[in-house]
Motif scaffolding. Structure first.
Motif, PDB file in Angstrom:
ATOM      1  N   LYS A  28      20.138  -3.629   1.943  1.00  0.00           N
ATOM      2  CA  LYS A  28      20.457  -5.048   1.914  1.00  0.00           C
ATOM      3  C   LYS A  28      20.866  -5.588   3.279  1.00  0.00           C
ATOM      4  N   ARG A  29      20.365  -4.971   4.296  1.00  0.00           N
ATOM      5  CA  ARG A  29      20.625  -5.507   5.632  1.00  0.00           C
ATOM      6  C   ARG A  29      19.794  -6.750   5.830  1.00  0.00           C
ATOM      7  N   PRO A  30      20.167  -7.587   6.779  1.00  0.00           N
ATOM      8  CA  PRO A  30      19.389  -8.816   7.003  1.00  0.00           C
ATOM      9  C   PRO A  30      17.941  -8.485   7.337  1.00  0.00           C
ATOM     10  N   VAL A  31      17.047  -9.434   7.014  1.00  0.00           N
ATOM     11  CA  VAL A  31      15.625  -9.260   7.316  1.00  0.00           C
ATOM     12  C   VAL A  31      15.468  -9.070   8.819  1.00  0.00           C
ATOM     13  N   PHE A  32      14.742  -8.041   9.216  1.00  0.00           N
ATOM     14  CA  PHE A  32      14.541  -7.789  10.650  1.00  0.00           C
ATOM     15  C   PHE A  32      13.085  -7.472  10.884  1.00  0.00           C
ATOM     16  N   TYR A  33      12.721  -7.589  12.113  1.00  0.00           N
ATOM     17  CA  TYR A  33      11.337  -7.294  12.507  1.00  0.00           C
ATOM     18  C   TYR A  33      11.317  -5.985  13.303  1.00  0.00           C
ATOM     19  N   TYR A  34      11.099  -4.909  12.596  1.00  0.00           N
ATOM     20  CA  TYR A  34      10.888  -3.623  13.270  1.00  0.00           C
ATOM     21  C   TYR A  34       9.520  -3.135  12.847  1.00  0.00           C
ATOM     22  N   HIS A  35       8.738  -2.894  13.751  1.00  0.00           N
ATOM     23  CA  HIS A  35       7.335  -2.603  13.443  1.00  0.00           C
ATOM     24  C   HIS A  35       7.051  -1.136  13.754  1.00  0.00           C
ATOM     25  N   PRO A  36       7.147  -0.184  12.772  1.00  0.00           N
ATOM     26  CA  PRO A  36       6.722   1.201  13.004  1.00  0.00           C
ATOM     27  C   PRO A  36       5.202   1.256  13.079  1.00  0.00           C
ATOM     28  N   ALA A  37       4.668   0.937  14.253  1.00  0.00           N
ATOM     29  CA  ALA A  37       3.235   0.660  14.400  1.00  0.00           C
ATOM     30  C   ALA A  37       2.359   1.805  13.911  1.00  0.00           C
ATOM     31  N   GLY A  38       2.714   3.020  14.313  1.00  0.00           N
ATOM     32  CA  GLY A  38       1.839   4.148  13.962  1.00  0.00           C
ATOM     33  C   GLY A  38       1.714   4.344  12.470  1.00  0.00           C
ATOM     34  N   PRO A  39       2.817   4.606  11.743  1.00  0.00           N
ATOM     35  CA  PRO A  39       2.716   4.847  10.299  1.00  0.00           C
ATOM     36  C   PRO A  39       2.127   3.669   9.537  1.00  0.00           C
ATOM     37  N   ILE A  40       2.527   2.411   9.874  1.00  0.00           N
ATOM     38  CA  ILE A  40       2.001   1.243   9.155  1.00  0.00           C
ATOM     39  C   ILE A  40       0.509   1.097   9.403  1.00  0.00           C
ATOM     40  N   ALA A  41       0.076   1.358  10.636  1.00  0.00           N
ATOM     41  CA  ALA A  41      -1.355   1.250  10.939  1.00  0.00           C
ATOM     42  C   ALA A  41      -2.153   2.256  10.127  1.00  0.00           C
ATOM     43  N   GLU A  42      -1.633   3.469   9.994  1.00  0.00           N
ATOM     44  CA  GLU A  42      -2.341   4.472   9.201  1.00  0.00           C
ATOM     45  C   GLU A  42      -2.323   4.102   7.713  1.00  0.00           C
ATOM     46  N   ALA A  43      -1.162   3.592   7.226  1.00  0.00           N
ATOM     47  CA  ALA A  43      -1.082   3.200   5.815  1.00  0.00           C
ATOM     48  C   ALA A  43      -2.006   2.037   5.508  1.00  0.00           C
ATOM     49  N   MET A  44      -2.208   1.120   6.467  1.00  0.00           N
ATOM     50  CA  MET A  44      -3.122  -0.006   6.255  1.00  0.00           C
ATOM     51  C   MET A  44      -4.570   0.477   6.120  1.00  0.00           C
ATOM     52  N   GLN A  45      -4.829   1.701   6.575  1.00  0.00           N
ATOM     53  CA  GLN A  45      -6.163   2.276   6.408  1.00  0.00           C
ATOM     54  C   GLN A  45      -6.292   3.019   5.083  1.00  0.00           C
ATOM     55  N   GLY A  46      -5.264   2.932   4.237  1.00  0.00           N
ATOM     56  CA  GLY A  46      -5.309   3.558   2.919  1.00  0.00           C
ATOM     57  C   GLY A  46      -4.770   4.961   2.873  1.00  0.00           C
ATOM     58  N   LYS A  47      -4.113   5.422   3.932  1.00  0.00           N
ATOM     59  CA  LYS A  47      -3.584   6.781   3.983  1.00  0.00           C
ATOM     60  C   LYS A  47      -2.113   6.800   3.569  1.00  0.00           C
ATOM     61  N   VAL A  48      -1.697   7.924   3.031  1.00  0.00           N
ATOM     62  CA  VAL A  48      -0.285   8.175   2.752  1.00  0.00           C
ATOM     63  C   VAL A  48       0.269   8.991   3.911  1.00  0.00           C
ATOM     64  N   VAL A  49       1.273   8.445   4.591  1.00  0.00           N
ATOM     65  CA  VAL A  49       1.835   9.092   5.782  1.00  0.00           C
ATOM     66  C   VAL A  49       3.224   9.602   5.429  1.00  0.00           C
ATOM     67  N   THR A  50       3.442  10.908   5.638  1.00  0.00           N
ATOM     68  CA  THR A  50       4.741  11.522   5.351  1.00  0.00           C
ATOM     69  C   THR A  50       5.187  12.325   6.557  1.00  0.00           C
ATOM     70  N   ARG A  51       6.458  12.202   6.887  1.00  0.00           N
ATOM     71  CA  ARG A  51       7.025  12.962   7.999  1.00  0.00           C
ATOM     72  C   ARG A  51       8.518  13.141   7.781  1.00  0.00           C
ATOM     73  N   LEU A  52       9.085  14.131   8.447  1.00  0.00           N
ATOM     74  CA  LEU A  52      10.532  14.324   8.435  1.00  0.00           C
ATOM     75  C   LEU A  52      11.111  13.342   9.438  1.00  0.00           C
ATOM     76  N   SER A  53      11.807  12.364   8.932  1.00  0.00           N
ATOM     77  CA  SER A  53      12.216  11.235   9.774  1.00  0.00           C
ATOM     78  C   SER A  53      13.261  11.654  10.792  1.00  0.00           C
ATOM     79  N   PRO A  54      13.095  11.211  12.043  1.00  0.00           N
ATOM     80  CA  PRO A  54      14.126  11.489  13.053  1.00  0.00           C
ATOM     81  C   PRO A  54      15.363  10.617  12.883  1.00  0.00           C
ATOM     82  N   LEU A  55      15.243   9.488  12.130  1.00  0.00           N
ATOM     83  CA  LEU A  55      16.380   8.583  11.892  1.00  0.00           C
ATOM     84  C   LEU A  55      17.051   8.177  13.209  1.00  0.00           C
TER      85      LEU A  55
END
Length: 491
Positions: free
Chosen positions: A141-168
């Protein structure tokens, strides 16, 4: 057909000392690495090196297995997230096909799913992104922000499921970091019903289910297998090491026994060589004494007999003169024989002569006695030579020249001597009819055979080698060789 005869003997036994030459090699890095282990026994050295090698190998294997487990877990998490999205969230994000935000009712419905369904047992946080990178929902519930994880979102937009151990490692991960545990980050494309068009990207943060315990189990199994192999190998090598130790102890005892025998053999050989030289000297002194006794005894008596026979011949008649003359001739012949034998047995004073002068002397005496010529070829010879060697060389050349005179008529008589690389070689040759060994064995004179045996004996008693080469029509050559490395100065 001519029959060639070649007789060669070698009675010298060479005792070579044990080779104690140490070959030093440069101090290379393997030697420097091995040096600290040099004082340990073989089984300890083996277990240390095996532990190092197996440890490195098993570490690599464990890392590889752990990596494969992580990849398999990530793949499983991605498949689970896609199922969760389809089962729980797809119906609440359909409005994003025509709008850029979620209705409050939809957001509340997603919150209720996180609280009341089994989804909360697997998913800790959910985020929904628009294709342009805007965040329209977050469990935190944090305020709406614009953070663009370009790599994973770009791959997901191609229909792929992207999974990784997040560095946080970003600000938007503050909520997820509060769980203080590894989380899988999965990006799943959310599609519009009917058309299949991707209208949003769902992001799930899922706990790392039992991965840590699996890793511990894997490493425990690898460690146990490594330890079992090391223990088994240690026991095998330890058993072999004990066997080798026993064999080495037995071998050392045998080597010590061999060394003791070697020393005894060397001592006996030195005693034999000394005894042979002393015997040669004593034998020569005996010859001198026999020669003197023959000269002073029977020779003088025969001389007296000849004088008395001359007196009787003056008083004899014609009937008795012939027997007296026969007796007188026999006595003169016996006197000549005894004097010849006496001169042959009596050796000239050779202590002060070097080998060069000695050979010239024996050749000169033979030429005077036989009225023949002898070719003398002398090379480099040692200045100093012990008396037993001088006596042996003198008698060898004397007897060989006598044989050449009696059996070859003095034809092509040649004496040569040279000392090269510590070996003295003396050779006597003639150009006579040679020796047929078959005929020699059957009808040869006893004196000739005795002379050859005497020459061979003299040479071999000093550790030399004797060689006789002869064939009918090709002359005879007698060769003696002496190794003077340990006795004389012969270059």
């Amino acid at each position: 057909m001519a029959t060639e005869a070649k007789v060669e003997s070698n009675s010298k036994t060479f005792v070579e000392p044990a080779d104690q030459t140490m070959v030093e090699s440069p101090d290379t890095w393997p030697q420097r690495l091995w040096h600290p282990l040099a004082g340990l026994n073989r089984s300890t050295q083996f277990i240390l090196l095996a532990a190092l090698i197996l440890g490195l190998s098993m570490t690599f294997v464990g890392s590889l297995v752990s990596q494969q487990i992580k990849l398999a877990a990530a793949h499983s998490a991605g498949e689970g997230a896609a199922i969760y999205m389809e089962a729980y969230l797809d119906e609440y994000v359909q409005e994003l096909a025509t709008a850029s935000t979620l209705k409050p009712e939809s957001a509340q419905a997603i919150d209720d799913l996180m609280k009341e369904t089994s989804l909360k047992q697997h998913v800790l946080s959910i985020k929904i992104w628009l294709p342009d990178g805007r965040n329209v929902y977050s469990t935190s519930k944090r305020p709406v922000f614009y953070y663009h994880p370009a790599g994973p979102i770009a791959e997901a937009m191609q229909g792929k499921v992207v999974t990784r151990l997040s560095p946080l490692d970003h600000d938007e991960h503050a909520y997820e970091r509060s769980f203080d545990r590894p989380l899988y980050e999965t990006y799943v494309p959310l599609r519009e019903f009917g058309s299949g068009k991707i209208i949003a990207i769902g992001e799930f943060y899922e706990m790392e289910h039992e991965i840590g315990s699996i890793h511990l189990q894997v490493w425990a199994i690898i460690a146990a297998a490594t330890l079992a192999m090391l223990v088994l190998l240690f026991l095998i090598v330890r058993h072999g090491d004990r066997i080798i130790g026993k064999q080495q102890t037995a071998l050392r005892q045998q080597i010590h026994a061999q060394l003791a025998l070697h020393e005894q053999n060397a001592t006996l050989q030195r005693r034999i060589a000394t005894a042979s030289q002393e015997f040669a000297t004593i034998n020569e002194l005996t010859h001198r004494r026999l020669g003197a006794d023959l000269h002073d005894g029977p020779a003088q008596l025969l001389t007296l007999i000849l004088l008395r026979l001359d007196e009787l011949a003056a008083l004899s008649t014609s009937t008795t003169s012939e027997p007296l003359e026969t007796i007188r001739n026999a006595a003169q012949e016996s006197l000549r024989e005894i004097r010849g034998i006496s001169r042959g047995l009596a050796l000239p004073e050779i202590n002060e002569l070097n080998l060069d002068e000695l050979l010239k002397l024996v050749v000169q005496r033979h030429e005077q006695r036989s009225e023949t010529k002898v070719q003398l070829d002398l090379g480099e010879l040692p200045e100093a030579l012990s008396l037993p060697y001088k006596i042996c060389v003198y008698r060898l050349v004397q007897e060989a020249l006598n044989n050449a005179f009696h059996h070859a008529g003095g034809q092509g008589q040649r004496v040569s001597a040279e000392c090269r690389q510590g070996v003295l070689e003396v050779q006597v040759a003639d150009a006579g009819a040679g020796i047929d060994q078959g005929l020699q064995a059957a009808t040869g004179s006893h004196r000739s055979r005795l002379g050859l045996v005497g020459m061979r004996y003299r040479v071999e008693s000093l550790g030399g080698t004797f060689e006789l080469e002869s064939a009918p029509g090709q002359g005879t050559r007698v060769t003696a060789r002496f190794d003077l490395h340990d006795d004389e100065n012969c270059q």
